[in-house]
Design a protein around this motif. Structure first.
Motif, PDB file in Angstrom:
ATOM      1  N   THR A   3      -3.347  65.435  -6.288  1.00  0.00           N
ATOM      2  CA  THR A   3      -3.423  64.292  -5.382  1.00  0.00           C
ATOM      3  C   THR A   3      -4.848  64.123  -4.873  1.00  0.00           C
ATOM      4  OG1 THR A   3      -2.821  65.616  -3.458  1.00  0.00           O
ATOM      5  CG2 THR A   3      -1.018  64.519  -4.632  1.00  0.00           C
ATOM      6  N   PHE A   4      -5.179  62.876  -4.567  1.00  0.00           N
ATOM      7  CA  PHE A   4      -6.527  62.538  -4.131  1.00  0.00           C
ATOM      8  C   PHE A   4      -6.446  61.511  -3.012  1.00  0.00           C
ATOM      9  CE2 PHE A   4      -6.561  63.607  -8.593  1.00  0.00           C
ATOM     10  CZ  PHE A   4      -7.627  64.477  -8.710  1.00  0.00           C
ATOM     11  N   ASP A   5      -7.180  61.747  -1.933  1.00  0.00           N
ATOM     12  CA  ASP A   5      -7.371  60.717  -0.918  1.00  0.00           C
ATOM     13  C   ASP A   5      -8.382  59.737  -1.491  1.00  0.00           C
ATOM     14  OD1 ASP A   5      -5.706  61.694   1.151  1.00  0.00           O
ATOM     15  OD2 ASP A   5      -7.252  63.134   1.731  1.00  0.00           O
ATOM     16  N   LEU A   6      -7.947  58.514  -1.763  1.00  0.00           N
ATOM     17  CA  LEU A   6      -8.874  57.524  -2.287  1.00  0.00           C
ATOM     18  C   LEU A   6      -9.665  56.947  -1.114  1.00  0.00           C
ATOM     19  CD1 LEU A   6      -6.717  55.778  -5.023  1.00  0.00           C
ATOM     20  CD2 LEU A   6      -8.137  57.816  -5.180  1.00  0.00           C
ATOM     21  N   LEU A  17      -5.010  55.222   1.340  1.00  0.00           N
ATOM     22  CA  LEU A  17      -4.456  55.239  -0.004  1.00  0.00           C
ATOM     23  C   LEU A  17      -4.576  56.638  -0.596  1.00  0.00           C
ATOM     24  CD1 LEU A  17      -3.303  53.444  -2.274  1.00  0.00           C
ATOM     25  CD2 LEU A  17      -5.633  52.851  -2.879  1.00  0.00           C
ATOM     26  N   ILE A  18      -3.489  57.143  -1.141  1.00  0.00           N
ATOM     27  CA  ILE A  18      -3.475  58.426  -1.840  1.00  0.00           C
ATOM     28  C   ILE A  18      -3.065  58.161  -3.279  1.00  0.00           C
ATOM     29  CG2 ILE A  18      -2.326  60.679  -2.026  1.00  0.00           C
ATOM     30  CD1 ILE A  18      -1.980  60.593   1.016  1.00  0.00           C
ATOM     31  N   HIS A 155     -10.733  45.350  -0.371  1.00  0.00           N
ATOM     32  CA  HIS A 155     -11.109  46.754  -0.198  1.00  0.00           C
ATOM     33  C   HIS A 155     -11.153  47.417  -1.568  1.00  0.00           C
ATOM     34  CE1 HIS A 155     -10.510  46.641   4.183  1.00  0.00           C
ATOM     35  NE2 HIS A 155      -9.471  45.878   3.924  1.00  0.00           N
ATOM     36  N   LEU A 156     -12.174  48.226  -1.805  1.00  0.00           N
ATOM     37  CA  LEU A 156     -12.345  48.912  -3.089  1.00  0.00           C
ATOM     38  C   LEU A 156     -12.214  50.416  -2.866  1.00  0.00           C
ATOM     39  CD1 LEU A 156     -15.388  46.806  -4.311  1.00  0.00           C
ATOM     40  CD2 LEU A 156     -12.963  46.444  -4.827  1.00  0.00           C
ATOM     41  N   PHE A 157     -11.119  50.984  -3.361  1.00  0.00           N
ATOM     42  CA  PHE A 157     -10.819  52.397  -3.183  1.00  0.00           C
ATOM     43  C   PHE A 157     -11.049  53.147  -4.488  1.00  0.00           C
ATOM     44  CE2 PHE A 157      -8.410  50.591   0.283  1.00  0.00           C
ATOM     45  CZ  PHE A 157      -8.392  51.567   1.260  1.00  0.00           C
ATOM     46  N   ALA A 158     -11.578  54.365  -4.390  1.00  0.00           N
ATOM     47  CA  ALA A 158     -11.769  55.221  -5.570  1.00  0.00           C
ATOM     48  C   ALA A 158     -11.751  56.681  -5.127  1.00  0.00           C
ATOM     49  CB  ALA A 158     -13.091  54.894  -6.261  1.00  0.00           C
ATOM     50  N   MET A 159     -11.723  57.567  -6.106  1.00  0.00           N
ATOM     51  CA  MET A 159     -11.746  58.999  -5.823  1.00  0.00           C
ATOM     52  C   MET A 159     -13.016  59.378  -5.080  1.00  0.00           C
ATOM     53  SD  MET A 159     -10.365  60.289  -9.481  1.00  0.00           S
ATOM     54  CE  MET A 159      -8.852  61.235  -9.473  1.00  0.00           C
ATOM     55  N   TRP A 174     -14.843  59.888 -11.751  1.00  0.00           N
ATOM     56  CA  TRP A 174     -13.536  60.201 -12.323  1.00  0.00           C
ATOM     57  C   TRP A 174     -13.375  61.714 -12.257  1.00  0.00           C
ATOM     58  CZ3 TRP A 174     -14.206  57.043 -17.472  1.00  0.00           C
ATOM     59  CH2 TRP A 174     -14.464  55.715 -17.164  1.00  0.00           C
ATOM     60  N   LEU A 175     -12.555  62.181 -11.368  1.00  0.00           N
ATOM     61  CA  LEU A 175     -12.574  63.576 -10.975  1.00  0.00           C
ATOM     62  C   LEU A 175     -11.453  64.458 -11.523  1.00  0.00           C
ATOM     63  CD1 LEU A 175     -13.507  63.063  -7.219  1.00  0.00           C
ATOM     64  CD2 LEU A 175     -15.042  63.476  -9.159  1.00  0.00           C
ATOM     65  N   HIS A 176     -10.500  63.899 -12.240  1.00  0.00           N
ATOM     66  CA  HIS A 176      -9.364  64.725 -12.687  1.00  0.00           C
ATOM     67  C   HIS A 176      -9.466  65.053 -14.171  1.00  0.00           C
ATOM     68  CE1 HIS A 176      -5.426  66.528 -12.589  1.00  0.00           C
ATOM     69  NE2 HIS A 176      -5.095  65.791 -13.639  1.00  0.00           N
ATOM     70  N   GLN A 177      -9.443  66.313 -14.501  1.00  0.00           N
ATOM     71  CA  GLN A 177      -9.462  66.780 -15.893  1.00  0.00           C
ATOM     72  C   GLN A 177      -8.039  67.134 -16.305  1.00  0.00           C
ATOM     73  OE1 GLN A 177     -12.439  67.503 -17.871  1.00  0.00           O
ATOM     74  NE2 GLN A 177     -11.002  67.775 -19.553  1.00  0.00           N
ATOM     75  N   LEU A 178      -7.600  66.649 -17.476  1.00  0.00           N
ATOM     76  CA  LEU A 178      -6.260  67.021 -17.963  1.00  0.00           C
ATOM     77  C   LEU A 178      -6.249  68.455 -18.433  1.00  0.00           C
ATOM     78  CD1 LEU A 178      -4.789  63.970 -19.916  1.00  0.00           C
ATOM     79  CD2 LEU A 178      -4.436  64.651 -17.556  1.00  0.00           C
TER      80      LEU A 178
END
Length: 178
Positions: A3-6, A17-18, A155-159, A174-178
């Motif tokens: 999970t990420f707080d955007l 936004l999460i 509003h523009l939300f991102a990681m 882009w912070l999530h690695q599979l």
């Protein structure tokens, strides 16, 4: 589940936004966006039947997933609308080709898209993309973002926002690695 707080590019206390990412199987990505909008400011699109592909979804409230490839320039952008419309775009490198709308990607499949009481959820199959590009899941990293439209502003939300301007195509964010 990760999970990420955007983060809103221009700070706001009205909307939080999460984003969440889960990979229940090889090549299957589930994303969720949980919205806290206590003042009911967000403008949501009316639902349409099915899951039609539509362009320019980012002009309204739109949730986005970016799929990057480790050590390669190619990437995919998936737009998810509260109307149940969606679209996937392919890029060879940063914002290229520059056509508008961008070139459609047919190697990403939408399995499910739901507007929920708390936001949006989607299930995507990226196996055609992995197969065509000869990739493994471990080669993939993901970015979550959202365009949230209210009566007052967009509003523009991102990681994260690492540039001087909001730029969802910036792979550093882009912070999530599979």
């Amino acid at each position: 589940m990760a999970t990420f707080d955007l983060i809103s590019f221009e700070p706001t206390h009205d909307i939080q936004l999460i984003g969440a990412i889960e990979t229940p199987g090889t090549g299957i990505i589930q994303v969720g966006f949980w919205v806290n909008d206590p003042n009911q400011l967000i403008i949501w699109d009316d639902k349409v039947a099915g899951f039609p592909r539509r362009d320019y979804l980012w002009e309204k409230t739109c949730f986005e997933l970016f799929i990057g490839v480790k050590d390669q320039d190619i990437y995919r952008e998936i737009n998810l609308s509260s109307s149940n419309a969606w679209q996937a775009y392919q890029f060879e490198e940063y914002r290229y080709p520059e056509s508008m709308p961008p070139q459609t990607a047919n190697d990403i499949e939408l399995v499910d898209l739901q507007r929920t009481k708390f936001g949006m959820t989607a299930t995507l199959d990226i196996n055609p993309f992995l197969y065509q590009q000869q990739l493994k899941s471990r080669d993939i990293f993901l970015g979550l973002s959202a365009v949230i439209l209210t009566a007052k502003q967009q509003h523009l939300f991102a990681m994260q926002h690492s540039g001087r301007q909001a730029d969802f195509h910036n792979k550093r964010d882009w912070l999530h690695q599979l």
